[in-house]
Design a protein around this motif. Structure first.
Motif, short mmCIF file in Angstrom:
data_model
loop_
_atom_site.label_atom_id
_atom_site.label_comp_id
_atom_site.label_asym_id
_atom_site.label_seq_id
_atom_site.Cartn_x
_atom_site.Cartn_y
_atom_site.Cartn_z
N GLU A 273 1.11 9.29 6.76
CA GLU A 273 0.70 9.79 5.15
C GLU A 273 0.06 8.31 4.94
N LEU A 274 0.55 7.16 5.20
CA LEU A 274 -0.20 5.85 4.66
C LEU A 274 -1.74 5.93 5.12
N LEU A 275 -2.04 6.29 6.35
CA LEU A 275 -3.39 6.33 6.61
C LEU A 275 -4.13 7.52 5.94
N GLY A 276 -3.68 8.70 5.74
CA GLY A 276 -4.23 9.67 5.31
C GLY A 276 -4.30 9.58 3.72
N ARG A 277 -3.50 9.00 3.06
CA ARG A 277 -3.76 8.61 1.65
C ARG A 277 -4.56 7.50 1.28
N ARG A 278 -4.84 6.56 2.14
CA ARG A 278 -5.73 5.46 2.28
C ARG A 278 -6.96 5.76 2.08
N PHE B 39 -8.32 -2.48 9.22
CA PHE B 39 -9.24 -2.46 7.95
C PHE B 39 -9.00 -1.68 6.82
N GLY B 40 -8.01 -0.83 6.97
CA GLY B 40 -7.57 -0.06 5.75
C GLY B 40 -6.86 -0.71 4.92
N LEU B 41 -6.18 -1.98 5.43
CA LEU B 41 -5.38 -2.92 4.78
C LEU B 41 -6.32 -3.98 4.05
N TYR B 42 -7.36 -4.29 4.59
CA TYR B 42 -8.14 -5.62 4.26
C TYR B 42 -9.60 -5.37 3.83
N GLN C 190 -4.24 12.22 8.18
CA GLN C 190 -2.76 12.22 8.15
C GLN C 190 -2.36 13.34 9.22
N GLY C 191 -3.09 14.69 9.25
CA GLY C 191 -2.72 15.58 10.16
C GLY C 191 -2.86 15.27 11.72
N LEU D 213 1.05 -1.08 -0.19
CA LEU D 213 0.07 -0.13 -0.23
C LEU D 213 0.76 1.15 -0.14
N GLY D 214 1.99 1.19 0.72
CA GLY D 214 2.81 2.33 0.68
C GLY D 214 3.23 2.58 -0.35
N LEU D 215 3.85 1.62 -1.41
CA LEU D 215 4.34 1.74 -2.78
C LEU D 215 3.10 2.47 -3.67
N ALA D 216 2.01 1.60 -3.63
CA ALA D 216 0.85 2.25 -4.31
C ALA D 216 0.56 3.81 -4.08
N LEU D 217 0.62 4.16 -2.95
CA LEU D 217 0.30 5.64 -2.69
C LEU D 217 1.62 6.48 -2.37
#
Length: 534
Positions: free
Chosen positions: A109-114, A431-434, A121-122, A98-102
């Motif tokens: 930043e991972l959560l914010g972009r997901r 949940f953001g991952l799955y 993110q903030g 997911l980090g690569l995709a976003l």
């Protein structure tokens, strides 16, 4: 004393060389924040473990084992099963993809972009920046006190000197420098812990004799601990007693589950180039965590038998009533003189590896996630400069907290930060991952609800913190909201239950319920997130 100083300087020289190596290889933001995404699996695993295990585990929780006994080994089980295997296999692979995709560089930043949310993110960055210096300060206090005793420095000198040393290579070298030094420091820690456990068992006549001696000491449990429910150091605490609740809900559950949502650990998943490196890292990381925590908890517990045989006292008495002094007292009074020198270096390594990662994560959380991204206050090309400013501010805040925090804080601070991160981030992260069905409003409600519930319970109900902070006393005239309940009743026992017992399930419920009641996210965005999962 001269030998200690010479060895310490030699150790620092190697650390500075590795920091310089990281600086030479740091050219762009990806190098600074994610070590170029091409880190060796051994270095990644050792960095992960050295960041995970610090003076908090060895001195703080090792001392707690000296009071509460072998039941703390359940935390070792959770650390390996969840903190290494589940973390790298269930979370790590999908986090990396997911980090690569976003094109994400930090955990917020991972959560914010997901969820396509600058607020997420903030908010995540601000929570991490505000609270990670408290945990970092606890570790800094521990190693500064150790330097104070071992090298005859004043506490202030040790505090400032150690902070300056860390600041130089963390600010300049970024995550590459942090991970290189972590791997070196972790190797030192592993060697010292092996010597420690072998010597302890040998001193007590072997494994069977050592455990039997500790079991036979049950009648020597101090009266105050017996009143709280402690039966013995191999038997543990009475089920449902205040001590049992403190051990199992805070130290074991809170820390054991909270490791899954630690920002300073999750970012390591994004530093390797493929899933294969994560698979290989499981073995290295599992063995390292087993050795570190297992030895600390076993030696902490068995220190009661050793102290009883040599001094006629149990550990907490030999340490003057201070949990955090049990392991240092054991090293100083029981172990050979040469070992104390090497143990000092190992504890410097443990503290440096953890603090460097905390400084780095705190800085990127403020600089990139809150200031640059959430507030849109900086251009992308200034990312490294702003992040280094954030690291500097994190170091300063940590130093300030180190002056004001009370003693015997290490294990409590660790449990607090791990639990808070779990309640705030874990449901949204998992949940953001799955689960494609988790919506943006649900993620926001889950994070805010989990964070608020955890903090409210901590301030108003959980006895240790509520009594110390005094907010509940100011509002109600009582130490906690349940302290006036009948002693032994269910309501009265709630003050010994960790906030995470209620806050984490609430966060999960909010994530599911709000997702079912709000519109789904844009399918194009979800396809972008999921493109590396196929």
């Amino acid at each position: 004393m001269t030998v200690k100083i010479v060895l310490s300087l030699a150790y620092l020289a190697i650390v500075f060389y590795l920091g310089y190596k990281g600086w030479r290889e740091t050219r762009v933001a990806t190098d600074y924040m994610l070590a170029g995404r091409r880190m060796n699996p051994f270095i990644m695993a050792m960095s992960y473990g050295a960041t995970f295990i610090s003076t908090s585990a060895i001195i703080g929780f090792g001392g707690a084992a000296g009071v509460y006994g072998f039941p703390l080994l359940w935390l070792t089980f959770l650390n390996v099963a969840l903190g290494v295997f589940a973390a790298m296999v269930i979370f790590g692979k999908r986090t990396r993809r997911l980090g690569l995709a976003l094109d994400s560089h930090t955990f917020p930043e991972l959560l914010g972009r997901r969820f396509d949310s600058p607020f997420i993110q903030g908010f995540s960055g601000l929570v991490i920046f505000i609270f990670i210096p408290v945990y970092a300060a606890a570790v800094l206090i521990g190693v500064s006190r150790l330097l104070e005793v071992s090298l005859n420095l004043s506490y202030g000198q040790a505090l400032v000197a150690f902070t300056v040393i860390l600041a130089i290579y963390v600010i300049s070298g970024g995550l590459k420098a942090v991970m290189y030094t972590d791997a070196f420091q972790g190797s030192i820690m592993a060697l010292m812990m092996l010597v420690l456990v072998i010597f302890t068992y040998a001193k007590l006549g072997g494994i069977v004799d050592a455990h039997q001696a500790l079991t036979d000491m049950a009648p020597l449990v101090p009266e105050n601990l017996a009143r709280e429910g402690l039966i013995g150091w191999t038997q543990g605490a009475r089920f449902g007693s205040p001590l049992w609740l403190a051990v199992y809900t805070t130290l074991i559950y809170g820390v054991g589950v909270g490791v899954l949502a630690q920002p300073q650990l999750t970012v390591r998943y994004m530093t390797v180039k493929s899933d294969l490196e994560l698979n290989r890292a499981v073995m290295f990381g599992g063995l390292f965590i087993l050795l570190m925590t297992g030895v600390a908890f076993v030696v902490g517990s068995l220190s009661n038998a050793v102290f009883q045989q040599t001094l006629g006292q149990v550990s907490i008495v030999a340490a003057g009533g201070n949990i955090d002094k049990i392991i240092p007292a054991y090293i100083e009074r029981i172990m050979p003189g040469w070992f104390s020198i090497l143990f000092l270096i190992a504890m410097m390594a443990a503290a440096m590896s953890t603090l460097s990662s905390h400084y780095h994560v705190g800085g990127t959380s403020l600089g990139r996630d809150f200031y640059e991204q959430a507030l849109s206050a900086s251009a992308p090309e200034r990312s490294v400069r702003v992040t280094r400013l954030g690291v500097s501010l994190t170091i300063i805040l940590t130093l300030v907290w180190a002056w004001v925090l009370p003693p015997s804080i290490i294990a409590r601070a660790t449990a607090f930060f791990f639990g808070l991160c779990a309640a705030t981030f874990l449901p949204v992260y998992l949940f953001g991952l799955y689960w494609r069905g988790l919506t943006r409003p649900a993620a926001i409600w889950s994070m805010i609800g989990g964070f608020s519930a955890s903090m409210a319970w901590l301030l108003l109900v959980h006895q240790k913190e509520a009594a110390a902070i005094g907010l509940c006393r100011l509002l109600t005239g009582q130490e906690t909201l349940v302290s006036a309940a009948r002693p032994g009743s269910f309501a009265w026992l709630l003050q010994y239950v960790d906030p995470n017992i209620f806050a984490l399930p609430l966060s999960f419920v909010l994530a599911v319920v709000v997702s079912l009641a709000t519109p789904k996210m844009d399918q194009q965005h979800l396809n972008r997130c999921w493109r590396n999962f196929l």
